[in-house]
Write an enzyme that holds these catalytic residues in place. Structure first.
Site, PDB file in Angstrom:
ATOM      1  N   ILE A   4     -24.857  28.894  35.365  1.00 60.32           N
ATOM      2  CA  ILE A   4     -23.780  28.231  36.115  1.00 60.32           C
ATOM      3  C   ILE A   4     -24.123  28.142  37.594  1.00 60.32           C
ATOM      4  O   ILE A   4     -23.926  27.109  38.242  1.00 60.32           O
ATOM      5  CB  ILE A   4     -22.439  28.976  35.887  1.00 60.32           C
ATOM      6  CG1 ILE A   4     -22.067  28.925  34.398  1.00 60.32           C
ATOM      7  CG2 ILE A   4     -21.328  28.377  36.742  1.00 60.32           C
ATOM      8  CD1 ILE A   4     -20.915  29.830  33.993  1.00 60.32           C
TER       9      ILE A   4
ATOM     10  N   THR B 278     -15.105  31.802  39.792  1.00 63.29           N
ATOM     11  CA  THR B 278     -14.884  31.250  38.445  1.00 63.29           C
ATOM     12  C   THR B 278     -15.559  32.154  37.415  1.00 63.29           C
ATOM     13  O   THR B 278     -15.712  31.765  36.264  1.00 63.29           O
ATOM     14  CB  THR B 278     -15.470  29.823  38.311  1.00 63.29           C
ATOM     15  OG1 THR B 278     -16.849  29.880  38.702  1.00 63.29           O
ATOM     16  CG2 THR B 278     -14.731  28.814  39.154  1.00 63.29           C
TER      17      THR B 278
ATOM     18  N   ARG C 169     -15.492  36.293  36.762  1.00 63.16           N
ATOM     19  CA  ARG C 169     -14.548  37.222  36.151  1.00 63.16           C
ATOM     20  C   ARG C 169     -13.713  37.850  37.261  1.00 63.16           C
ATOM     21  O   ARG C 169     -14.236  38.203  38.332  1.00 63.16           O
ATOM     22  CB  ARG C 169     -15.272  38.324  35.370  1.00 63.16           C
ATOM     23  CG  ARG C 169     -15.852  37.881  34.036  1.00 63.16           C
ATOM     24  CD  ARG C 169     -14.764  37.509  33.023  1.00 63.16           C
ATOM     25  NE  ARG C 169     -15.316  37.115  31.722  1.00 63.16           N
ATOM     26  CZ  ARG C 169     -15.530  35.865  31.335  1.00 63.16           C
ATOM     27  NH1 ARG C 169     -15.268  34.868  32.148  1.00 63.16           N
ATOM     28  NH2 ARG C 169     -16.001  35.606  30.120  1.00 63.16           N
TER      29      ARG C 169
ATOM     30  N   ASP D 111     -10.288  30.954  39.504  1.00 63.62           N
ATOM     31  CA  ASP D 111     -10.035  30.535  38.120  1.00 63.62           C
ATOM     32  C   ASP D 111      -9.837  31.770  37.245  1.00 63.62           C
ATOM     33  O   ASP D 111      -9.491  31.644  36.073  1.00 63.62           O
ATOM     34  CB  ASP D 111     -11.209  29.710  37.596  1.00 63.62           C
ATOM     35  CG  ASP D 111     -10.929  29.153  36.210  1.00 63.62           C
ATOM     36  OD1 ASP D 111      -9.850  28.534  36.038  1.00 63.62           O
ATOM     37  OD2 ASP D 111     -11.746  29.354  35.287  1.00 63.62           O
TER      38      ASP D 111
ATOM     39  N   GLU E  17      -5.582  39.165  34.587  1.00 66.03           N
ATOM     40  CA  GLU E  17      -5.136  37.899  33.990  1.00 66.03           C
ATOM     41  C   GLU E  17      -4.702  38.034  32.537  1.00 66.03           C
ATOM     42  O   GLU E  17      -3.902  37.231  32.051  1.00 66.03           O
ATOM     43  CB  GLU E  17      -6.259  36.850  34.087  1.00 66.03           C
ATOM     44  CG  GLU E  17      -7.470  37.158  33.217  1.00 66.03           C
ATOM     45  CD  GLU E  17      -8.559  36.097  33.301  1.00 66.03           C
ATOM     46  OE1 GLU E  17      -8.907  35.692  34.425  1.00 66.03           O
ATOM     47  OE2 GLU E  17      -9.071  35.679  32.239  1.00 66.03           O
TER      48      GLU E  17
ATOM     49  N   HIS F 147      -8.014  30.337  34.178  1.00 63.72           N
ATOM     50  CA  HIS F 147      -9.252  30.445  33.389  1.00 63.72           C
ATOM     51  C   HIS F 147      -9.512  29.156  32.598  1.00 63.72           C
ATOM     52  O   HIS F 147      -9.653  29.170  31.378  1.00 63.72           O
ATOM     53  CB  HIS F 147      -9.184  31.659  32.448  1.00 63.72           C
ATOM     54  CG  HIS F 147     -10.531  32.249  32.174  1.00 63.72           C
ATOM     55  ND1 HIS F 147     -10.788  33.600  32.199  1.00 63.72           N
ATOM     56  CD2 HIS F 147     -11.726  31.666  31.883  1.00 63.72           C
ATOM     57  CE1 HIS F 147     -12.062  33.824  31.920  1.00 63.72           C
ATOM     58  NE2 HIS F 147     -12.654  32.642  31.726  1.00 63.72           N
ATOM     59  N   GLN F 148      -9.567  28.066  33.338  1.00 65.91           N
ATOM     60  CA  GLN F 148      -9.742  26.772  32.676  1.00 65.91           C
ATOM     61  C   GLN F 148     -11.063  26.088  33.029  1.00 65.91           C
ATOM     62  O   GLN F 148     -11.302  24.948  32.626  1.00 65.91           O
ATOM     63  CB  GLN F 148      -8.576  25.833  33.040  1.00 65.91           C
ATOM     64  CG  GLN F 148      -8.635  25.277  34.469  1.00 65.91           C
ATOM     65  CD  GLN F 148      -7.602  24.206  34.728  1.00 65.91           C
ATOM     66  OE1 GLN F 148      -6.427  24.502  34.822  1.00 65.91           O
ATOM     67  NE2 GLN F 148      -8.029  22.970  34.873  1.00 65.91           N
ATOM     68  N   ALA F 149     -11.928  26.810  33.766  1.00 65.68           N
ATOM     69  CA  ALA F 149     -13.158  26.149  34.224  1.00 65.68           C
ATOM     70  C   ALA F 149     -13.994  25.622  33.052  1.00 65.68           C
ATOM     71  O   ALA F 149     -14.692  24.622  33.170  1.00 65.68           O
ATOM     72  CB  ALA F 149     -13.986  27.107  35.079  1.00 65.68           C
ATOM     73  N   PHE F 150     -13.899  26.302  31.916  1.00 61.01           N
ATOM     74  CA  PHE F 150     -14.717  25.907  30.763  1.00 61.01           C
ATOM     75  C   PHE F 150     -14.130  24.710  30.018  1.00 61.01           C
ATOM     76  O   PHE F 150     -14.783  24.135  29.150  1.00 61.01           O
ATOM     77  CB  PHE F 150     -14.799  27.077  29.758  1.00 61.01           C
ATOM     78  CG  PHE F 150     -13.513  27.273  28.999  1.00 61.01           C
ATOM     79  CD1 PHE F 150     -12.443  27.905  29.582  1.00 61.01           C
ATOM     80  CD2 PHE F 150     -13.361  26.763  27.718  1.00 61.01           C
ATOM     81  CE1 PHE F 150     -11.235  28.054  28.900  1.00 61.01           C
ATOM     82  CE2 PHE F 150     -12.158  26.904  27.026  1.00 61.01           C
ATOM     83  CZ  PHE F 150     -11.096  27.556  27.624  1.00 61.01           C
TER      84      PHE F 150
HETATM   85  P1  NAD Z   1     -26.015  33.878  33.409  1.00 61.42           P
HETATM   86  O1  NAD Z   1     -26.290  35.088  32.597  1.00 61.42           O
HETATM   87  O2  NAD Z   1     -26.755  32.626  33.092  1.00 61.42           O
HETATM   88  O3  NAD Z   1     -26.224  34.181  34.959  1.00 61.42           O
HETATM   89  C1  NAD Z   1     -25.792  35.359  35.539  1.00 61.42           C
HETATM   90  C2  NAD Z   1     -26.785  35.737  36.631  1.00 61.42           C
HETATM   91  O4  NAD Z   1     -26.314  36.939  37.242  1.00 61.42           O
HETATM   92  C3  NAD Z   1     -28.195  36.045  36.109  1.00 61.42           C
HETATM   93  O5  NAD Z   1     -29.130  35.242  36.802  1.00 61.42           O
HETATM   94  C4  NAD Z   1     -28.403  37.531  36.375  1.00 61.42           C
HETATM   95  O6  NAD Z   1     -29.725  37.836  36.761  1.00 61.42           O
HETATM   96  C5  NAD Z   1     -27.445  37.752  37.525  1.00 61.42           C
HETATM   97  N1  NAD Z   1     -26.992  39.139  37.625  1.00 61.42           N
HETATM   98  C6  NAD Z   1     -26.529  39.932  36.642  1.00 61.42           C
HETATM   99  N2  NAD Z   1     -26.156  41.130  37.138  1.00 61.42           N
HETATM  100  C7  NAD Z   1     -26.377  41.070  38.478  1.00 61.42           C
HETATM  101  C8  NAD Z   1     -26.195  41.987  39.537  1.00 61.42           C
HETATM  102  N3  NAD Z   1     -25.700  43.211  39.324  1.00 61.42           N
HETATM  103  N4  NAD Z   1     -26.542  41.598  40.777  1.00 61.42           N
HETATM  104  C9  NAD Z   1     -27.056  40.368  41.008  1.00 61.42           C
HETATM  105  N5  NAD Z   1     -27.274  39.457  40.037  1.00 61.42           N
HETATM  106  C10 NAD Z   1     -26.922  39.809  38.783  1.00 61.42           C
HETATM  107  O7  NAD Z   1     -24.438  33.674  33.306  1.00 61.42           O
HETATM  108  P2  NAD Z   1     -23.638  32.325  33.529  1.00 61.42           P
HETATM  109  O8  NAD Z   1     -23.565  31.583  32.252  1.00 61.42           O
HETATM  110  O9  NAD Z   1     -24.148  31.634  34.741  1.00 61.42           O
HETATM  111  O10 NAD Z   1     -22.164  32.916  33.788  1.00 61.42           O
HETATM  112  C11 NAD Z   1     -21.806  33.514  35.003  1.00 61.42           C
HETATM  113  C12 NAD Z   1     -20.378  34.034  34.935  1.00 61.42           C
HETATM  114  O11 NAD Z   1     -19.459  32.991  34.650  1.00 61.42           O
HETATM  115  C13 NAD Z   1     -20.119  35.096  33.875  1.00 61.42           C
HETATM  116  O12 NAD Z   1     -19.318  36.099  34.483  1.00 61.42           O
HETATM  117  C14 NAD Z   1     -19.266  34.427  32.869  1.00 61.42           C
HETATM  118  O13 NAD Z   1     -18.426  35.355  32.241  1.00 61.42           O
HETATM  119  C15 NAD Z   1     -18.486  33.458  33.734  1.00 61.42           C
HETATM  120  N6  NAD Z   1     -17.939  32.301  33.006  1.00 61.42           N
HETATM  121  C16 NAD Z   1     -16.679  31.875  33.335  1.00 61.42           C
HETATM  122  C17 NAD Z   1     -16.137  30.777  32.677  1.00 61.42           C
HETATM  123  C18 NAD Z   1     -14.765  30.246  33.008  1.00 61.42           C
HETATM  124  O14 NAD Z   1     -14.202  29.450  32.231  1.00 61.42           O
HETATM  125  N7  NAD Z   1     -14.174  30.588  34.139  1.00 61.42           N
HETATM  126  C19 NAD Z   1     -16.862  30.134  31.674  1.00 61.42           C
HETATM  127  C20 NAD Z   1     -18.155  30.594  31.377  1.00 61.42           C
HETATM  128  C21 NAD Z   1     -18.684  31.689  32.061  1.00 61.42           C
END
Ligand code: NAD
Length: 355
Positions: free
Chosen positions: A178, A257, A259, A283, A288, A320-323
Site C-alpha cells: 500500500i 488507513t 490500524r 480510516d 473501532e 474502515h472503508q479504505a478497502f
Molecule cells: P505490507 O506487508 O505490504 O507492508 C507493510 C510494510 O511495513 C512492509 O514493507 C514491512 O517491512 C513494514 N514493516 C513492518 N513492521 C515494521 C516496523 N516495525 N517498522 C517499520 N516497518 C515495518 O502491508 P500492506 O498491504 O501495505 O498493508 C499495510 C497496512 O494497511 C496493514 O496494517 C494493513 O492491516 C492495513 N490495511 C488497511 C486496510 C483498510 O481498509 N483500511 C486495508 C488493507 C490493509
C-alpha cells in the site's frame, strides 16, 4: 454429509467433509454478493456450501460455527485465544481472514490448537492508497466543510484556505504494497516523499518510484503530511504518541488507513487541540471494533475520545472503508476461496500470515 475419499491423501491432508461448509462471520450484503459471484467461477462450485451470518465472531457467537470446519472472518472479529479454544472444541480446522491485517487473531494459540489460518495478503493495495490520499485532499481543501456549507446555501470561502500539494514533503511509513501505491500518487502531485521501513526496497525500484528513505525523526521533522502503512504489532503499537508527535513539524496532516492502534488517540486529540497536528484523516480507530460497521445514529456513543474526534472540524473519520471498492471485494473473495480450496485439497493454506 459424506467424507471426502482420501485415496491420494497424505497424512497432511485434513479429513474434511464435502460439501465444504463455510460460515462467513460479519457478513455485509456486499460480501455475500462477491462470494456468491466468485464461488460460481470455481471448478466445482457444488463442493462449497457457504453460509452467512451478520454476527461478529466472539466468545458468544463462536458456538454458531458448530458443524463447520472452516470459518471466514474480518478485521473486527475476535480471534483471541478464548474464542479459538471454543472453535477448536467444536471442530473448526481452518479460519480464513478476508483482510490483509491479522492483528486480531492470536496466531500462537491457533498453532497450539492446530487451527490453520489463511489471509488475503494483497487485494487492490491501490484502493487503500487512493483512500488515504482522498483523506489528505479532503482535509487540505476542506471538502467536508465546503460540502456542508454550499448545501446550506452558504457560499462564503472564509476558513476554506488549503495549500498546494506540489512541492510539499510527505512522510510515508511503510513501503510495502500500500505504501508504494501511496508514494506513486503523492509523487504524481509533485510532492517530495521521505519513507521509512525496516526492510528497504532495492535502489532501482526506489528510484523508479522517486523517493528517499529517511530515519523516523527526520521524517517527523520535515513532513507536511504523514501517511501510515505499517502493520499493527507489539513494535508499532502507539508509535504515534505524544513524544513522537512532539517531534513533528507543527501543522502536519496525519493520515492513518492502517490500524487504529498505531496511534495513541488521546495524544492525537491533544495535538489536534494545540494545533501541533493541523488535521487527521482516520480510516481506522483504536477502539473501532465496538462501533464500526454498526448504526449508532440513535444511540449514545460512550467513547469520549471517538466523540471528540468526530466533533473536530479538522478530523475526517471514515469507518474502515479504505478497502471498499468493487475490485477489492472480488479479489478478496477469490483469494479467500482459493485459500479454502487449497486447504481442503492439500492441507496447506496458500496465504499464511507471517509469525
Ligand atoms: P505490507 O506487508 O505490504 O507492508 C507493510 C510494510 O511495513 C512492509 O514493507 C514491512 O517491512 C513494514 N514493516 C513492518 N513492521 C515494521 C516496523 N516495525 N517498522 C517499520 N516497518 C515495518 O502491508 P500492506 O498491504 O501495505 O498493508 C499495510 C497496512 O494497511 C496493514 O496494517 C494493513 O492491516 C492495513 N490495511 C488497511 C486496510 C483498510 O481498509 N483500511 C486495508 C488493507 C490493509
Amino acid at each position: 454429509m459424506k467424507r471426502r475419499t482420501l485415496e491420494s491423501a497424505t497424512s497432511h491432508v485434513p479429513e474434511i467433509s464435502t460439501p465444504y461448509r463455510v460460515l462467513i462471520y460479519s457478513t455485509k450484503e456486499y460480501d455475500k454478493l462477491s462470494f456468491d459471484t466468485k464461488v460460481k467461477d470455481l471448478k466445482q462450485p457444488e463442493k462449497y456450501e457457504i453460509h452467512y451470518t451478520h454476527e461478529r465472531l466472539s466468545k458468544d457467537s463462536a458456538k454458531n460455527a458448530n458443524g463447520y470446519e472452516c470459518i471466514c472472518i474480518f478485521v473486527n472479529d475476535d480471534g483471541s485465544r478464548e474464542v479459538l479454544e471454543k472453535l477448536k472444541q467444536i471442530g473448526v480446522k481452518l479460519i480464513v481472514l478476508r483482510c490483509a491485517g491479522y492483528n486480531n487473531i492470536d496466531l500462537k494459540a491457533a498453532e497450539e490448537f492446530a487451527i490453520e489460518i489463511g489471509y488475503v495478503p494483497s487485494y487492490s493495495p491501490n484502493a487503500i492508497a487512493e483512500h488515504a490520499v482522498a483523506l489528505v485532499m479532503a482535509l487540505n481543501r476542506r471538502l467536508h466543510r465546503a460540502y456542508d456549507r454550499v448545501r446550506n446555501g452558504d457560499f462564503r470561502l472564509d476558513g476554506l484556505v488549503g495549500f498546494d500539494m506540489n512541492g510539499k514533503t510527505v512522510g510515508v511509513l511503510g513501503t510495502g504494497r500500500i505504501g508504494q501505491f501511496t508514494i506513486r500518487i503523492f509523487r504524481g502531485f509533485g510532492c517530495r516523499v521521505l519513507a521509512y521501513d525496516i526492510y528497504k526496497m532495492q535502489d532501482d525500484d526506489r528510484h523508479a518510484l522517486g523517493f528517499e528513505y529517511a530515519e523516523l525523526d527526520d521524517i517527523y521533522a520535515q513532513a507536511d503530511i504523514l501517511s501510515i502503512h505499517l502493520p499493527l504489532d507489539h513494535k508499532t503499537k502507539h508509535m504515534i504518541n505524544a513524544r513522537t508527535i512532539d517531534k513533528m513539524k507543527k501543522g502536519i496532516i496525519l493520515v492513518n488507513t492502517a490500524r487504529g492502534g498505531l496511534i495513541d488517540s488521546k495524544a492525537l486529540l491533544d495535538a489536534l487541540k494545540s494545533g501541533q497536528v493541523a488535521g487527521a484523516g482516520l480510516d481506522v480507530y483504536e477502539y473501532e471494533h465496538k462501533y464500526f460497521s454498526h448504526d449508532f445514529s440513535s444511540t449514545v456513543i460512550e467513547d469520549d475520545v471517538l466523540l471528540q474526534l468526530l466533533s473536530y472540524p479538522n478530523v475526517i473519520l471514515t469507518a474502515h472503508q479504505a478497502f471498499l471498492t468493487q475490485e477489492a471485494l472480488c479479489s478478496i473473495a477469490k483469494t479467500t476461496l482459493e485459500n479454502i480450496y487449497s486447504f481442503m485439497t492439500s492441507g496447506k493454506v496458500l496465504n499464511v500470515p507471517k509469525t
